[in-house]
Design an enzyme around this catalytic site. Structure first.
Site, PDB file in Angstrom:
ATOM      1  N   ASP A 393       8.467  42.700 -64.979  1.00  0.00           N
ATOM      2  CA  ASP A 393       8.802  41.596 -65.868  1.00  0.00           C
ATOM      3  C   ASP A 393       8.265  41.874 -67.271  1.00  0.00           C
ATOM      4  O   ASP A 393       7.366  42.689 -67.468  1.00  0.00           O
ATOM      5  CB  ASP A 393       8.205  40.295 -65.327  1.00  0.00           C
ATOM      6  CG  ASP A 393       9.000  39.070 -65.748  1.00  0.00           C
ATOM      7  OD1 ASP A 393       9.762  39.169 -66.723  1.00  0.00           O
ATOM      8  OD2 ASP A 393       8.856  38.016 -65.097  1.00  0.00           O
ATOM      9  N   GLU A 396       9.695  43.995 -72.582  1.00  0.00           N
ATOM     10  CA  GLU A 396       9.993  44.196 -74.021  1.00  0.00           C
ATOM     11  C   GLU A 396       8.758  44.584 -74.826  1.00  0.00           C
ATOM     12  O   GLU A 396       8.914  45.351 -75.776  1.00  0.00           O
ATOM     13  CB  GLU A 396      10.600  42.920 -74.625  1.00  0.00           C
ATOM     14  CG  GLU A 396      11.810  42.412 -73.898  1.00  0.00           C
ATOM     15  CD  GLU A 396      11.430  41.524 -72.717  1.00  0.00           C
ATOM     16  OE1 GLU A 396      10.274  41.072 -72.667  1.00  0.00           O
ATOM     17  OE2 GLU A 396      12.274  41.318 -71.844  1.00  0.00           O
ATOM     18  N   ASP A 471      15.620  35.561 -69.171  1.00  0.00           N
ATOM     19  CA  ASP A 471      15.439  34.147 -68.825  1.00  0.00           C
ATOM     20  C   ASP A 471      16.507  33.284 -69.485  1.00  0.00           C
ATOM     21  O   ASP A 471      16.238  32.474 -70.381  1.00  0.00           O
ATOM     22  CB  ASP A 471      14.045  33.687 -69.251  1.00  0.00           C
ATOM     23  CG  ASP A 471      12.940  34.448 -68.535  1.00  0.00           C
ATOM     24  OD1 ASP A 471      13.228  35.116 -67.519  1.00  0.00           O
ATOM     25  OD2 ASP A 471      11.791  34.390 -68.992  1.00  0.00           O
TER      26      ASP A 471
END
Length: 787
Positions: A393, A396, A471
């Protein structure tokens, strides 16, 4: 008079000579100093060319983090073309103008493909966190009506990237790479730069603008869209096969609080008889010392909520399930990982998730830091509990503002192993995935790497990564935008993509929890998103606020439960097709989600058509992305006939049809000439052998299909341990030829049955087994079936 004329001629020749620029032939290209730049043109293969430019007085030697290909020995012929040098390989012609710095690309027949614009490169001095650098800009000229694709996952709902401007900065839901493809001309361009960058296309030019020390790009001429993707993977790395179970159904939630809750999801599926392969464990399985979660991502288990994690995973495996477990790039200050990285100066000192926890991301750009990350991950998870894959997760990674006085832009000046964070921002997911994938594969070749990751960059396909769209909001608008975003992403050569079925946020509905799952508005959205998920490279339900497990939507017999189960079961019946497509992706550089322009570049109606796609090479998918509709328009591309999957009604291409749609189906059409294997009804991917496959023939054109089989979850296939069976359909003679089986692997089926069914108009089958047909016994030898 003659003397005066002679003087004029001499002066003119002298002037022209002073304006001419010299160039130097290199072993397979050319180089020159022009317009204040050093310019180098180099063939990497007969169809791949690297263009490398640096300021004249600032030479720079650059090592790519992404490109794995080294230059081949290429035979290049040189011709003088009006003062320019024309370089020809067996596949491509490149003209270099040593006066302007322009580079022009042609096919072997002299057709212009692309122009690197004359005087189109500039270097503007830029301070990069105290280091002298440049804002590098390079401009290209395209034909006015030429469509292009790529750039990344963009949320404007459009497919064609012409006349658009984007800041390329990878964040949650935003995944960019500086690359574009022209499917109608058959070329692609990769701008090898990892900084926060600008892409801009306008009628007068297309340009990249990035922080760096050089203009460095690769021109790839593949002739077809598939050929371009093959060149991308030749340049940046092949896509390995994922195991068969990775194409089954995944169930996840934000989050399961205990090992018993997680295991119970798998048990309930088995009790209900709803197929599933994978459960996922999200965040905070680790100890929580305080409300700020200062032990974030400890890669260790809370003793009360996960008292016996090894047994938990053993029980999952006994139920024929698999486990993906989450790991983040940031570590809370009370974790040993944080302390070790801090002592070694391997943290990037900005706030990442969760806010106010003191969590900092590690410097994934540093190979030594990646080794340390894997050391802890392997010791605390992989070698300890034996999980089957990773949920990476925030890759970035999340970049948060810790206070109202904080200037987020200053964080981009922070140092990393490869330079300022600004200069390598977009590469973080790539290097993070790289460290884990390469470390796991070095440890064992018995378990294929499976990574679910929230970001991506070109070349990341070589790490077994499947990027999800982040998300995203639980809205119909966002559902519709998933499709063109996915198609542009996969046209960058990265085949694996998925999204949170139902959207992540769960906002906008009457209630949270189970009551939210009973909201008819959310139920319809979730079912339509499930239909998209069934025809994505990964089928995964996930989100927060509203639980996504099938039983929350109603009992068996209710419409919503039935519609969800229908799509999950169809996914499992398609596994022979999907796994064989995975082989096509890995071996022949195919693509799962194929924009229609890839297969029908001569049909201009496909250029802007971002709401439909081919899944593999045979199934046209047209997801319904609006509520309360009873009809859905579907464009059937010109150049093929099409069979309705549900009704077996045949349609000619080149028309738009209004397909009636109930809530439990989406429009699916099979291309004429397709040979389609239909698998058994199973509860998990490996429950039954493929010893009695239904082989559907959709007539109307000749066709072939390769059925691929192997040991399902190791890397022995890389050494030739697999088998293939080629099915060939001759439409004129109505004959199906089943080839000699090629290859072998331990415990493979040596004798089997195929039930061959010729699809006919008027017979309704869809996801149910078709009746009739011819059953043939097959022992690996060529067999011809007349239908």
């Amino acid at each position: 008079m003659k003397k005066q004329l002679l003087i004029i001629v001499v002066l003119l020749c002298s002037f022209l000579s002073s304006q001419a620029q010299s160039y130097q032939k290199t072993s397979q290209g050319a180089a020159a100093i022009t317009q204040g730049m050093n310019v180098k043109v180099e063939f990497y293969s007969p169809s791949i060319v690297r263009i490398y430019k640096t300021p004249k007085d600032k030479p720079y030697v650059r090592e790519s983090q992404v490109v794995v290909k080294t230059p081949e020995q290429v035979s290049v012929q040189y011709t003088n073309k009006g003062g320019n040098v024309l370089m020809k390989s067996a596949e491509l012609q490149v003209e270099f103008n040593p006066l302007t710095g322009g580079v022009y690309f042609y096919d072997t027949h002299g057709k212009l493909l692309l122009k690197d614009k004359d005087y189109g490169t500039s270097f503007a001095h830029k301070d990069d966190a105290g280091t002298p650098a440049f804002q590098v800009r390079n401009a290209f000229l395209l034909e006015a009506d030429e469509p292009i694709y790529g750039i990344g996952q963009v949320w404007d709902g459009k497919l064609n990237r012409r006349n658009s401007v984007h800041q390329m900065r990878n964040e949650n839901t935003l995944t960019y790479s500086p690359y574009f493809m022209s499917p109608t001309k058959g070329y692609g361009v990769y701008w090898d730069n990892y900084s926060i960058s600008e892409f801009a296309d306008a009628p007068q030019e297309l340009s990249f603008s990035s922080l760096g020390h050089c203009a460095d790009y690769y021109f790839m001429f593949g002739k077809t869209p598939d050929g371009v993707i093959a060149e991308v993977r030749e340049l940046t790395g092949k896509a390995p096969m994922l195991p068969l179970w990775a194409y089954g159904f995944f169930q996840s939630k934000d989050r399961y609080h205990t090992q018993d809750e997680n295991l119970g999801i798998l048990r309930k599926h088995r009790e209900l008889g709803v197929p599933i392969d994978v459960v996922i464990q999200d965040w905070q399985y680790w100890p929580q010392y305080n409300k700020t979660d200062s032990a974030w991502n400890a890669q260790a288990f809370d003793a009360q909520r996960f008292p016996n994690p090894k047994k938990w995973v053993e029980d999952i495996h006994k139920l024929n399930g698999k486990l993906l477990i989450v790991s983040w790039p940031g570590f809370g200050p009370k974790t040993p990982q944080h302390q070790e990285f801090k002592e070694r100066k391997m943290l990037i000192d900005f706030t990442t998730w969760p806010l106010n926890s003191g969590t900092r991301p590690y410097d994934a750009y540093n190979p030594e830091a990646r080794d340390i990350y894997w050391k802890h991950m392997n010791r605390g998870l992989f070698s300890y509990i034996g999980n089957d894959g990773w949920w990476l997760d925030s890759t970035e990674p999340d970049h948060l503002i810790s206070s109202v006085w904080h200037n987020k832009d200053n964080d981009f000046n922070l140092p990393t192993h490869l330079g300022s964070y600004r200069s390598v921002k977009n590469l973080y997911s790539f290097v993070h995935n790289k460290g884990i994938a390469e470390s796991q594969k070095a440890l064992t070749r018995d378990k294929r790497v499976v990574i679910l990751t929230r970001s991506g960059f070109i070349g990341q396909q070589r790490f077994g990564s499947n990027t999800w769209s982040g998300d995203v909001h639980s809205t119909w608008e966002m559902l519709g935008k998933q499709i063109p975003a996915a198609l542009n992403f996969t046209m960058m050569g990265i085949p694996n993509w998925n999204s949170d079925i139902g959207g992540y946020t769960g906002h906008g509905y009457r209630a949270v929890g189970v009551e939210g799952a009973k909201d008819p508005r959310f139920q319809e959205l979730f079912v339509r998103w499930t239909q998209l998920g069934a025809f994505s490279p990964m089928m995964r339900a996930h989100g927060k606020r509203i639980p996504r497990e099938i039983w929350n939507f109603g009992e068996r017999g209710t419409w919503c439960f039935g519609a969800i189960e229908k799509m999950i079961k169809l996914r499992y019946r398609l596994l022979p097709y999907i796994y064989s497509t995975s082989w096509d992706v890995s071996k022949y550089d195919g693509t799962f989600m194929r924009a229609l322009v890839m297969d029908f570049p001569d049909d201009k109606k496909t250029y802007e058509l971002g709401g439909q796609y081919l899944f593999g090479r045979s199934i046209l998918v047209a997801p319904v992305t609006e509520p309360s509709v009873t009809e859905w328009p579907v464009y059937l591309p010109q150049g093929a006939d099409w069979w309705d999957f549900w009704t077996n009604e045949k349609k000619t291409g080149g028309q738009t049809v209004a397909r009636t749609v109930s809530k439990d189906i989406l429009p699916l059409y099979i291309k004429a000439g397709s040979i389609f294997p239909f698998g058994p009804d199973v509860q998990y991917s490996t429950e039954k052998n493929w010893d009695n496959l239904e082989i559907r023939i959709y007539p109307g054109a000749d066709g072939t299909f390769t059925l691929y089989e192997d040991e399902l979850d190791n890397y022995n296939y890389e050494n030739g341990v697999y088998s293939t069976i080629i099915f060939s359909w001759d439409d004129a003679t109505r004959c199906l030829t089943i080839s000699d089986r090629e290859g072998e692997f331990p415990d493979m089926l040596k004798n089997r049955k195929f039930r061959i069914v010729l699809v006919k108009p008027g017979s309704t089958t869809g996801d149910a087994p078709m009746k009739g047909g011819k059953t043939v016994r097959y022992s690996g030898k060529k067999t011809v079936v007349k239908l």
